[in-house]
Design an enzyme around this catalytic site. Structure first.
Site, PDB file in Angstrom:
ATOM      1  N   ASP A  79       0.841  -1.195   0.000  1.00  0.00           N
ATOM      2  CA  ASP A  79       0.000   0.000   0.000  1.00  0.00           C
ATOM      3  C   ASP A  79       0.881   1.252   0.000  1.00  0.00           C
ATOM      4  OD1 ASP A  79       0.737  -0.961   2.607  1.00  0.00           O
ATOM      5  OD2 ASP A  79      -0.504   0.601   3.493  1.00  0.00           O
ATOM      6  N   GLU A 141      -0.119  -1.356   5.759  1.00  0.00           N
ATOM      7  CA  GLU A 141       0.940  -0.932   6.670  1.00  0.00           C
ATOM      8  C   GLU A 141       0.841   0.550   6.966  1.00  0.00           C
ATOM      9  OE1 GLU A 141       4.932   0.643   7.831  1.00  0.00           O
ATOM     10  OE2 GLU A 141       3.690   1.163   6.096  1.00  0.00           O
TER      11      GLU A 141
END
Length: 385
Positions: A79, A141
């Site tokens: 991400d 994350e």
């Protein structure tokens, strides 16, 4: 299926938006990135598993080559943070080269890492792997770390060492602080300001709470001290506060958001318990409601022992002493699964989370060389430091 060239892999990963954010307006899935990595790794002989999270658009990838014990995990997140396109000199989702730098959202933090890993391992796959190589790609994350939280020991069976490929300029990092983001909401009773007895002022209660928090901050800094960090003690920052609605009304509600950065040895759960113990007597004395809640699940501080096998190994390979950083990563989650863990990857953290993020060409070539040395040392030769 032939694996694309290195820069084509970077470009294709960057072209797949995978923003992770606490705001629903920004938040999106990473599933397409995970599937792209799986499509490249499976033909190379990796046993690929896609692990869906609660949100079906989000998933982890666990790709394993070889078997046995004592293996290596190369881990990263798929991400990115949100972006401000107007401040970019080029399209954030198109890999652009300028002055030996490769620009794009996630180039350094950290989609580029996966392209380097695949490029590094391709010429090594014909050799006899004595220990498994595991490529781990996680979700979220940048927001909740739900991808790392979902992992269990069986997911990374056979692994002894983990490298978290966050951008550190290829310098080994063996410790970082944790992170807690907390919210305190005080609900009092509004009323006409001409008579304080008509209400219960939430702002006045918050004033006392903030004073108590600052006292606690000093106590924590006296109790916990880690000389390896530039700021050796835990920090506590009051980030934002909102309360009341008019000068002539007793404030009926007030909310404070703050963060704490624990040092290694300072547990998140125990710190939250101390916060609650601090708030309860204030609420009882003032006969007012004070609520404490997590704004995001806490992240434990992380430290890998300086004399551990992995630290000595990466120090030998890089010629650099292991350091500490202030930002948090997924390292503590992998360490809890029983692996020696180091944070080390291409790119620099000061390029991350801002417009015109880039990965330098020197970091690409040096990163591939270092990854090949690690894979050879752990998976081919099973050498210890």
């Amino acid at each position: 299926m032939n694996t694309p060239r290195l820069l084509d892999m970077m470009g294709q990963l960057i072209a797949l938006p995978s923003v992770s954010a606490t705001s629903e307006r920004w938040d999106m899935g990473n599933r397409k990135v995970i599937e792209q990595l799986a499509n490249w790794l499976e033909p190379l002989g990796f046993k690929v598993r896609i692990m869906p999270l609660a949100n079906p658009d989000k998933a982890n990838l666990i790709a394993t080559y070889g078997s046995g014990e004592g293996g290596l995990v190369l881990a990263g997140h798929t991400d990115t943070v949100p972006y401000d396109e107007a401040k970019w000199q080029s399209d954030p989702f198109t890999l652009s080269e300028r002055d030996n730098r490769y620009y794009g959202l996630g180039s350094a933090d950290m989609k580029g890492f996966f392209a380097l890993v695949i490029e590094a391992l391709k010429p090594m796959l014909e050799q006899n792997f004595k220990s498994p190589l595991i490529i781990l790609a996680t979700a979220d994350e940048e927001s909740s770390m739900d991808g790392a939280r979902a992992l269990v020991k069986a997911d990374l069976s056979g692994a002894r060492y983990a490298i978290v490929g966050e951008p550190t300029g290829l310098r080994p990092i063996r410790a970082h602080k944790g992170m807690m983001m907390e919210g305190i909401t005080i609900t009092g009773r509004s009323g006409h300001s001409s008579n304080p007895a008509l209400g219960n002022n939430a702002l006045e209660a918050m004033h006392e709470v903030m004073g108590a928090l600052m006292t606690l901050r000093g106590q924590l800094q006296q109790q916990y001290h880690h000389p390896g960090f530039a700021v050796p003690g835990p920090s506590m920052n009051f980030g934002c506060i909102h309360g009341g609605d008019n000068p002539n009304r007793i404030c009926g509600q007030c909310e404070l958001h703050f963060d704490i950065r624990p040092v290694p040895g300072m547990e998140v759960a125990a710190t939250r318990e101390r916060l609650q113990q601090l708030l309860t007597p204030i609420a009882e004395r003032r006969k007012i409601n004070i609520g404490l809640r997590e704004l995001m699940p806490g992240i434990e501080a992380y430290e890998q022992a300086a004399n551990s096998e992995l630290v000595q190994m990466v120090e030998q390979l890089t010629g650099l002493g292991a350091e500490t950083v202030g930002f948090a990563t997924e390292a503590s989650f992998f360490q809890k699964l029983g692996m020696q863990t180091i944070v080390m990857g291409p790119g620099h953290i000061d390029q991350a989370h801002q417009p015109d993020e880039y990965l330098g060409a020197d970091q690409i070539t040096d990163g591939i060389t270092l990854l090949q040395q690690l894979i050879a040392k752990v998976c081919l030769h099973q050498n210890k430091a």
